[in-house]
Motif scaffolding. Structure first.
Motif, PDB file in Angstrom:
ATOM      1  N   PRO A 319      -3.530   0.065 -13.535  1.00  0.00           N
ATOM      2  CA  PRO A 319      -2.949  -0.724 -14.628  1.00  0.00           C
ATOM      3  C   PRO A 319      -3.462  -2.151 -14.568  1.00  0.00           C
ATOM      4  CG  PRO A 319      -1.248   0.358 -13.324  1.00  0.00           C
ATOM      5  CD  PRO A 319      -2.531   0.553 -12.594  1.00  0.00           C
ATOM      6  N   PHE A 320      -3.961  -2.640 -15.673  1.00  0.00           N
ATOM      7  CA  PHE A 320      -4.498  -3.993 -15.698  1.00  0.00           C
ATOM      8  C   PHE A 320      -3.364  -5.006 -15.708  1.00  0.00           C
ATOM      9  CE2 PHE A 320      -5.964  -7.812 -17.786  1.00  0.00           C
ATOM     10  CZ  PHE A 320      -7.097  -8.085 -17.048  1.00  0.00           C
ATOM     11  N   GLY A 321      -3.364  -5.904 -14.729  1.00  0.00           N
ATOM     12  CA  GLY A 321      -2.400  -6.998 -14.704  1.00  0.00           C
ATOM     13  C   GLY A 321      -0.988  -6.600 -14.338  1.00  0.00           C
ATOM     14  N   LYS A 322      -0.787  -5.397 -13.802  1.00  0.00           N
ATOM     15  CA  LYS A 322       0.564  -4.997 -13.395  1.00  0.00           C
ATOM     16  C   LYS A 322       0.545  -4.705 -11.908  1.00  0.00           C
ATOM     17  CE  LYS A 322       1.975  -3.195 -17.839  1.00  0.00           C
ATOM     18  NZ  LYS A 322       2.680  -2.168 -18.610  1.00  0.00           N
ATOM     19  N   THR A 323       1.545  -5.184 -11.218  1.00  0.00           N
ATOM     20  CA  THR A 323       1.559  -4.998  -9.772  1.00  0.00           C
ATOM     21  C   THR A 323       2.577  -3.956  -9.331  1.00  0.00           C
ATOM     22  OG1 THR A 323       3.036  -6.902  -9.661  1.00  0.00           O
ATOM     23  CG2 THR A 323       0.705  -7.307  -9.218  1.00  0.00           C
ATOM     24  N   GLU A 324       3.539  -3.636 -10.182  1.00  0.00           N
ATOM     25  CA  GLU A 324       4.535  -2.636  -9.804  1.00  0.00           C
ATOM     26  C   GLU A 324       4.181  -1.277 -10.376  1.00  0.00           C
ATOM     27  OE1 GLU A 324       8.807  -3.992 -10.052  1.00  0.00           O
ATOM     28  OE2 GLU A 324       7.801  -5.762 -10.875  1.00  0.00           O
ATOM     29  N   GLY A 325       4.654  -0.223  -9.711  1.00  0.00           N
ATOM     30  CA  GLY A 325       4.505   1.123 -10.265  1.00  0.00           C
ATOM     31  C   GLY A 325       3.260   1.848  -9.808  1.00  0.00           C
ATOM     32  N   GLY A 326       2.463   1.203  -8.919  1.00  0.00           N
ATOM     33  CA  GLY A 326       1.294   1.896  -8.386  1.00  0.00           C
ATOM     34  C   GLY A 326       0.204   2.060  -9.418  1.00  0.00           C
ATOM     35  N   GLN A 327      -0.421   3.242  -9.422  1.00  0.00           N
ATOM     36  CA  GLN A 327      -1.571   3.484 -10.302  1.00  0.00           C
ATOM     37  C   GLN A 327      -1.609   4.959 -10.661  1.00  0.00           C
ATOM     38  OE1 GLN A 327      -4.900   2.337  -7.836  1.00  0.00           O
ATOM     39  NE2 GLN A 327      -4.681   4.077  -6.442  1.00  0.00           N
ATOM     40  N   GLY A 328      -2.459   5.303 -11.610  1.00  0.00           N
ATOM     41  CA  GLY A 328      -2.685   6.704 -11.945  1.00  0.00           C
ATOM     42  C   GLY A 328      -3.771   7.268 -11.050  1.00  0.00           C
ATOM     43  N   LEU A 329      -3.607   8.533 -10.638  1.00  0.00           N
ATOM     44  CA  LEU A 329      -4.600   9.152  -9.754  1.00  0.00           C
ATOM     45  C   LEU A 329      -4.784  10.628 -10.097  1.00  0.00           C
ATOM     46  CD1 LEU A 329      -6.353   8.971  -7.076  1.00  0.00           C
ATOM     47  CD2 LEU A 329      -4.303   9.784  -5.873  1.00  0.00           C
ATOM     48  N   ALA A 330      -6.037  11.065 -10.117  1.00  0.00           N
ATOM     49  CA  ALA A 330      -6.373  12.488 -10.106  1.00  0.00           C
ATOM     50  C   ALA A 330      -7.427  12.669  -9.027  1.00  0.00           C
ATOM     51  CB  ALA A 330      -6.908  12.929 -11.467  1.00  0.00           C
ATOM     52  N   LEU A 331      -7.634  13.907  -8.588  1.00  0.00           N
ATOM     53  CA  LEU A 331      -8.623  14.158  -7.542  1.00  0.00           C
ATOM     54  C   LEU A 331      -9.746  15.027  -8.076  1.00  0.00           C
ATOM     55  CD1 LEU A 331      -6.417  14.865  -4.392  1.00  0.00           C
ATOM     56  CD2 LEU A 331      -7.497  12.713  -5.085  1.00  0.00           C
ATOM     57  N   VAL A 332     -10.938  14.760  -7.575  1.00  0.00           N
ATOM     58  CA  VAL A 332     -12.093  15.591  -7.870  1.00  0.00           C
ATOM     59  C   VAL A 332     -12.530  16.213  -6.548  1.00  0.00           C
ATOM     60  CG1 VAL A 332     -14.507  15.560  -8.595  1.00  0.00           C
ATOM     61  CG2 VAL A 332     -12.800  14.189  -9.838  1.00  0.00           C
ATOM     62  N   ARG A 333     -12.516  17.541  -6.488  1.00  0.00           N
ATOM     63  CA  ARG A 333     -12.823  18.217  -5.233  1.00  0.00           C
ATOM     64  C   ARG A 333     -14.049  19.103  -5.418  1.00  0.00           C
ATOM     65  NH1 ARG A 333      -9.951  19.419  -0.633  1.00  0.00           N
ATOM     66  NH2 ARG A 333      -8.008  18.525  -1.424  1.00  0.00           N
ATOM     67  N   THR A 334     -15.121  18.758  -4.697  1.00  0.00           N
ATOM     68  CA  THR A 334     -16.336  19.576  -4.747  1.00  0.00           C
ATOM     69  C   THR A 334     -16.684  20.130  -3.369  1.00  0.00           C
ATOM     70  OG1 THR A 334     -17.776  17.704  -4.290  1.00  0.00           O
ATOM     71  CG2 THR A 334     -17.327  18.172  -6.603  1.00  0.00           C
ATOM     72  N   GLY A 335     -15.928  19.725  -2.354  1.00  0.00           N
ATOM     73  CA  GLY A 335     -16.222  20.186  -0.997  1.00  0.00           C
ATOM     74  C   GLY A 335     -15.007  19.942  -0.138  1.00  0.00           C
ATOM     75  N   SER A 336     -15.202  19.998   1.166  1.00  0.00           N
ATOM     76  CA  SER A 336     -14.062  19.801   2.051  1.00  0.00           C
ATOM     77  C   SER A 336     -13.897  18.310   2.299  1.00  0.00           C
ATOM     78  CB  SER A 336     -14.294  20.550   3.358  1.00  0.00           C
ATOM     79  OG  SER A 336     -15.514  20.124   3.913  1.00  0.00           O
ATOM     80  N   GLY A 337     -12.737  17.973   2.818  1.00  0.00           N
ATOM     81  CA  GLY A 337     -12.498  16.570   3.117  1.00  0.00           C
ATOM     82  C   GLY A 337     -11.041  16.232   2.887  1.00  0.00           C
ATOM     83  N   GLN A 338     -10.666  15.129   3.469  1.00  0.00           N
ATOM     84  CA  GLN A 338      -9.296  14.641   3.368  1.00  0.00           C
ATOM     85  C   GLN A 338      -9.084  14.053   1.969  1.00  0.00           C
ATOM     86  OE1 GLN A 338      -7.103  14.726   6.126  1.00  0.00           O
ATOM     87  NE2 GLN A 338      -5.528  14.040   4.681  1.00  0.00           N
ATOM     88  N   ALA A 339      -7.974  14.441   1.331  1.00  0.00           N
ATOM     89  CA  ALA A 339      -7.673  13.862   0.019  1.00  0.00           C
ATOM     90  C   ALA A 339      -7.232  12.420   0.192  1.00  0.00           C
ATOM     91  CB  ALA A 339      -6.591  14.666  -0.675  1.00  0.00           C
ATOM     92  N   PRO A 340      -7.756  11.502  -0.609  1.00  0.00           N
ATOM     93  CA  PRO A 340      -7.302  10.110  -0.523  1.00  0.00           C
ATOM     94  C   PRO A 340      -5.834   9.975  -0.933  1.00  0.00           C
ATOM     95  CG  PRO A 340      -8.833  10.414  -2.357  1.00  0.00           C
ATOM     96  CD  PRO A 340      -8.769  11.720  -1.635  1.00  0.00           C
ATOM     97  N   GLY A 341      -5.157   8.989  -0.400  1.00  0.00           N
ATOM     98  CA  GLY A 341      -3.742   8.780  -0.688  1.00  0.00           C
ATOM     99  C   GLY A 341      -3.520   8.112  -2.036  1.00  0.00           C
ATOM    100  N   PRO A 342      -2.235   8.011  -2.429  1.00  0.00           N
ATOM    101  CA  PRO A 342      -1.905   7.504  -3.767  1.00  0.00           C
ATOM    102  C   PRO A 342      -2.334   6.059  -4.013  1.00  0.00           C
ATOM    103  CG  PRO A 342       0.083   7.864  -2.448  1.00  0.00           C
ATOM    104  CD  PRO A 342      -1.054   8.442  -1.675  1.00  0.00           C
TER     105      PRO A 342
END
Ligand code: C2O
Ligand code: CU
Length: 483
Positions: A319-342
């Protein structure tokens, strides 16, 4: 297949074609013989949604937000029945579609609102391929979760990619016991009393001539970025602790269709570990442009191509200019690996961030240059306190509608006289930025001015407004009427 584009056969009673517009014929209001028909039923109703942890009572199309995808091919005739099971009037507006005026979904302007328990069938031709969405045009209902993607395929485009992902961004009010109507009431109450007359002293500046067809004068959005504090930001209806996940193979090429369906939030979007090649803006082709990240105003859409690396990658909407409420996230998975956190923060978010004014139109998507036949001024005005927004000296309903004659090239000289960034949206047409890039929604930074050219080729009564739904509802709208 060329006949499918809707450009090749004129309707019986079409307008005088504009001299050089790329799509001179009025989209037909009834199906032509042989025209493909896409039929769908949408039910607007109260639901309880699972956002991936939080469950929220709200309103949606069907059982999900985003609602069901509507998909057609350019030139198709859409016949879509809205069943209104909400305890309120509603309508559907087909955002960005250059459709017949009667199907535009603006209550009091193009139709009566659809009452609770009622239904209404929208019938229109979708003439131009692209990424669109739809939502109500009543109050702040959009912010309840009443939105869904609408994709119009290009019959002449081969689709040189392995997969296509639709990515819908949202800011989510519900979940804290507030409805969007409560939020609007509080904004107005907190803003304090309105002074009598005018727009807080700014209205008088609406007539100033900042002439010329110059580009924007601000490199990026700034100023106050939004009015509302949200508990969540969503991608495809999911909170970042339980993100939507796209699966693919390394090396695959994907078309990402980005839609900002939020009501009060501009996002910066990036895919960690990748650069995005932007190919379309509000549906229209652009000269492909590689970027680290993009700004997406409310109502804007961008399509981008990306060739995927091997691993697990975050697709982040910050979110541009907003500090509360975190952010939007989706994941793209093409191989193995640890999923990034929120809270993952891809480096691309700090890289080169694209604005529409950086893009050049692709030849096929450019509005041919022609000197304007008429000009109109639009001064965006208002403030948070009092919470009152308007165009040309007064809120919608008290301001003087803009007028145009069929066949004219109209230049809208838009000036943002406020200290906020506003996404300006035009119904039923596209406007061209000074670069010739055609769009239907564009971000205007504080005090930025821009000349937007449009061909008056779609007779009717249309709206021009800020796509911050709270600003629009508090008055930042104006009519554009054919006379
Ligand atoms: Cu998506 Cu009048 O708006
Ligand atoms: Cu606004």
């Amino acid at each position: 297949a060329a006949a499918l584009t809707g450009c090749t056969s004129a309707p019986a009673a079409g307008p005088v074609p504009s001299a050089s517009g790329p799509m001179p014929t009025l989209p037909p209001a009834t199906p032509r013989p042989g025209q493909r028909i896409v039929e769908q039923v949408l039910t607007a109703k109260p639901v309880t949604l699972d956002l991936g942890g939080p469950t929220v009572p709200t309103w949606a199309y069907g059982d999900t937000a985003p609602g069901p995808l509507v998909r057609a091919t350019a030139g198709d005739f859409l016949r879509i029945r809205l069943d209104n099971q909400l305890p309120a009037d509603t309508t559907i507006h087909w955002h960005g579609i250059r459709l017949h005026n009667k199907a535009d979904g603006v209550p009091g302007m193009t139709q009566d609102p659809v009452p609770a328990g009622g239904s209404f069938t929208y019938e229109f031709t979708a003439p131009d391929p692209g990424t669109y969405f739809f939502h109500p045009h009543v109050g702040v209902q959009l912010d309840r979760g009443l939105y869904a993607p609408l994709i119009v395929d290009d019959p002449n485009e081969p689709g040189a990619y392995d997969a296509e992902w639709v990515v819908v961004l949202d800011d989510w009010v519900d979940g804290t016991g507030r409805t969007p109507d409560d939020v609007l009431a509080k904004l107005i109450a907190d803003g304090g009393p309105a002074p009598s007359g005018g727009m807080g002293g700014m209205g008088g500046m609406g007539g100033m001539d900042h002439g010329g067809h110059g580009g924007g004068n601000a490199p990026q959005p700034w100023g106050d970025a939004g009015d509302v504090t949200y508990p969540y930001f969503l991608i495809n209806g999911r909170v970042p602790t339980a993100p939507d996940t796209f699966e693919a193979k390394p090396g695959q090429r994907v078309r990402i269709r980005l839609i900002n369906a939020a009501s009060d939030t501009i996002f910066t979007v990036a895919l960690g570990g990748h650069r995005l090649t932007v190919t379309h803006s509000d549906g229209f082709p652009v000269e492909p442009r590689e970027v680290d990240a993009l700004y997406l105003g409310m109502g804007e859409r961008y399509d981008a191509l990306v060739t995927l690396d091997d691993g697990v990658f975050p697709l982040v909407a910050r979110p541009f200019g907003k500090t509360e409420g975190g952010q939007g996230l989706a994941l793209v998975r093409t191989g193995s690996g640890q999923a990034p956190g929120p809270d993952v923060s891809p480096a691309e978010l700090a890289g080169r961030i694209l604005l529409a004014t950086d893009l050049r139109p692709h030849e096929s998507g450019r509005l041919p240059s022609r000197s304007p036949d008429a000009t109109a001024h639009m001064s965006l005005e208002g403030s948070m306190s009092p919470y009152r927004w308007g165009i040309n000296g007064a809120p919608f309903g008290q301001n003087q509608p803009l007028t145009v004659r069929e066949g004219q090239r109209l230049r809208l000289n838009v000036m943002n006289m406020t200290m906020m960034t506003h996404p300006l949206h035009l119904h039923g047409h596209t406007f061209a930025l000074p670069s010739g890039l055609r769009k239907d929604t564009v971000l205007l930074a504080p005090m930025q001015s821009m000349a937007l050219d449009l061909d008056a080729d779609n007779v009717g009564d249309w709206m021009v407004h800020c796509h911050n739904i709270y600003h629009a509802e508090a008055g930042m709208m104006i009519g554009l009427l054919y006379r």
